[in-house]
Every structure is written in C-alpha cells, then in structure tokens.
Design a protein around this motif. Structure first.
Motif, PDB file in Angstrom:
ATOM      1  N   THR A 168      -7.924   3.403  -1.924  1.00 30.26           N
ATOM      2  CA  THR A 168      -7.328   3.538  -0.601  1.00 30.26           C
ATOM      3  C   THR A 168      -8.101   2.742   0.452  1.00 30.26           C
ATOM      4  O   THR A 168      -9.325   2.793   0.521  1.00 30.26           O
ATOM      5  CB  THR A 168      -7.274   5.015  -0.176  1.00 30.26           C
ATOM      6  OG1 THR A 168      -6.400   5.720  -1.061  1.00 30.26           O
ATOM      7  CG2 THR A 168      -6.759   5.155   1.256  1.00 30.26           C
ATOM      8  N   TRP A 193      -3.515   2.822   3.481  1.00 27.46           N
ATOM      9  CA  TRP A 193      -2.538   2.374   2.492  1.00 27.46           C
ATOM     10  C   TRP A 193      -3.252   2.050   1.190  1.00 27.46           C
ATOM     11  O   TRP A 193      -4.480   1.956   1.135  1.00 27.46           O
ATOM     12  CB  TRP A 193      -1.792   1.143   3.002  1.00 27.46           C
ATOM     13  CG  TRP A 193      -2.568  -0.140   2.921  1.00 27.46           C
ATOM     14  CD1 TRP A 193      -2.516  -1.084   1.929  1.00 27.46           C
ATOM     15  CD2 TRP A 193      -3.567  -0.610   3.857  1.00 27.46           C
ATOM     16  NE1 TRP A 193      -3.401  -2.106   2.195  1.00 27.46           N
ATOM     17  CE2 TRP A 193      -4.052  -1.842   3.369  1.00 27.46           C
ATOM     18  CE3 TRP A 193      -4.086  -0.106   5.048  1.00 27.46           C
ATOM     19  CZ2 TRP A 193      -5.035  -2.572   4.030  1.00 27.46           C
ATOM     20  CZ3 TRP A 193      -5.065  -0.838   5.710  1.00 27.46           C
ATOM     21  CH2 TRP A 193      -5.519  -2.052   5.202  1.00 27.46           C
ATOM     22  N   THR A 200      -2.088   7.977  -1.235  1.00 23.07           N
ATOM     23  CA  THR A 200      -3.405   7.495  -0.854  1.00 23.07           C
ATOM     24  C   THR A 200      -4.321   8.700  -0.613  1.00 23.07           C
ATOM     25  O   THR A 200      -3.881   9.841  -0.674  1.00 23.07           O
ATOM     26  CB  THR A 200      -3.370   6.630   0.421  1.00 23.07           C
ATOM     27  OG1 THR A 200      -3.220   7.476   1.571  1.00 23.07           O
ATOM     28  CG2 THR A 200      -2.232   5.627   0.379  1.00 23.07           C
ATOM     29  N   GLY A 207       1.731   4.618   2.586  1.00 16.14           N
ATOM     30  CA  GLY A 207       0.816   4.320   3.678  1.00 16.14           C
ATOM     31  C   GLY A 207       1.369   4.766   5.017  1.00 16.14           C
ATOM     32  O   GLY A 207       2.590   4.842   5.207  1.00 16.14           O
TER      33      GLY A 207
END
Length: 251
Positions: A168, A193, A200, A207
């Motif tokens: 992430t 994202w 994530t 995201g």
C-alpha cells in the motif's frame, strides 16, 4: 586555540528527547487510540544533521475493549506502541525514512502470544514503512509512504486462500498557508492506493482519500517557558470519521 575548539565540540549534542500529551492519537487518517495518550521519543542525530535514528513510544491513560478469540470475553487493553525510525536527509529538501511500527495494543488480551519482533502478516501489530519526503517549497511537503512485506494485514486473501501483499502507498501533501510570530496554519490531504490489490491497508475496496484536514499551531508563553500547542481537525472520507486532536508539546 585549543580551548576554543573544545568549546565548539561541546556544542554538538547527538542525543535528544521529546514528550507530548494528546487527547487522542491519530495517524494517516486513522484514530489509533481515542483517549488521552502520552508520547515520547529519544533520538540520535549525526553532527552534520543528515542522519537520525530514534525510538518513539506511546501509552494511553484509558483502555479499549478487545475480544479474546479463545474465550469470547471482552477485555480492557491500554494502547502501547514502541516504534523504531531512521531518516537520512540527502539535501535540505529531500529525505528517505524507514519506520518499524510496533503497536502491540491488546495482543495478549485477544489471546495471542506477544512477540515484539514478529512481523507475521496475520498477527497484525508490526509493519514497516519506507518513506520519501520532498519539500517542493519551504512550506510545502510531498510525502510518500509504502508498506513492505504485507505486515499488519496489508494483504488481500485470494481465491486459493493465499495472501497477496498490497504494498500500500500513502501520498500526502501538506502546506503551511499562514503564519505570524508564534502561530501557523497548515492544510493537508492524503490518499492511499495499491497497484497490486483492490484492498489497501487504509481502505476496504479501492484506493481513496483517507486524510484531509488542517492544523493550527501556537506557542503559549508561561513565564520564560514556551509551550507549543497544536489542534488538528481531521476528516477521513473512507471511514466517514471526523475528529479534533489536541497535541501539547512538553519537551
């Protein structure tokens, strides 16, 4: 001449400490602990001020409820964290940083065995961030953090039950938009994202923007002692959460 050189050498102090008291602890859009926290740090800085190594710790005055996975009972757990960080400043504008976040709140209360140095993906309390920061102006910082090795649940469960690391990324832009002699106002916005998974570390399905807000900082003088105080208004659109954090610098 020797005495003058010794005096110059004595001005360099490689070690420093800090302490804060906060009404809650927030980080990258998360409310890590909703109650009063005292945070401390001790760090080493090289003489040229390029290299830093330190320990950061937090402990709470209040508890959160944690369910024991073996008994099903709810137990009270105090917030506890001891994290390790190191930073290298290549220039006045650019730095790289590594942080091992070790938040072991409620580990034993939920029925797990505490292994402080464990980075097991599924145990969920240790993970490493690799961070880059660049000041595009003296008042504006662009900050990118990437979680490595799937720590603390930074993964997505695949159809075959395997764990796919998300790696992430968290990107934040912060800028000081106003200041006077002892006060300032900053704005910030951050999003997360993954190029690998939909989930994530910060979001559930894709995201998203996770951290938007403003910080007003002011130094209050009591006799000859300045006390920096900061109030942060934070909004997390992903979690639909808005909070006000008070941060008083003690040291």
């Amino acid at each position: 001449m020797v005495a003058q050189n010794e005096e110059v050498e004595d001005e360099y102090n490689p070690f420093s400490i800090g302490a804060h008291i906060k009404n809650m602890h927030t980080w990258h859009g998360f409310v890590v602990h909703p109650g009063v926290v005292i945070a401390t740090n001790v760090e080493f800085n090289s003489k040229n001020k390029k290299f830093t190594f330190g320990l950061w710790g937090g402990a709470s005055f209040s508890t959160v409820s944690v369910e024991n996975k073996n008994t099903g009972k709810m137990n009270n757990a105090y917030y506890k964290e001891v994290s390790i960080y190191t930073k290298y400043r290549f220039t006045d504008n650019f730095f790289i940083e590594a942080v091992s976040h070790n938040n072991y709140t409620g580990v034993e209360e939920r029925g797990d065995t505490l292994h402080y140095w464990s980075y097991d993906k599924t145990q969920g309390y240790n993970f490493v961030d690799i961070n880059f920061g660049y000041n595009i102006t003296p008042s504006t910082l662009v900050y990118l953090a990437t979680i490595v090795n799937g720590g603390s649940g930074d993964y997505e469960i695949q159809e075959d039950a395997s764990l796919q690391n998300s790696w992430t990324h968290y990107l934040e832009v912060s800028s000081k938009v106003w200041k006077n002699r002892n006060s300032s106002l900053s704005l910030f916005a951050g999003g997360a994202w993954s190029f690998v998974t939909d989930k994530t570390f910060y979001t559930e399905n894709a995201g998203n923007i996770v951290n938007v807000g403003t910080t007003f900082s002011k130094k209050f003088s009591i006799k000859n002692y300045d006390i920096p105080v900061a109030v942060t208004a934070m909004w997390n659109p992903e979690q639909e959460k808005t909070v006000l954090q008070l941060d008083i610098t003690l040291l």
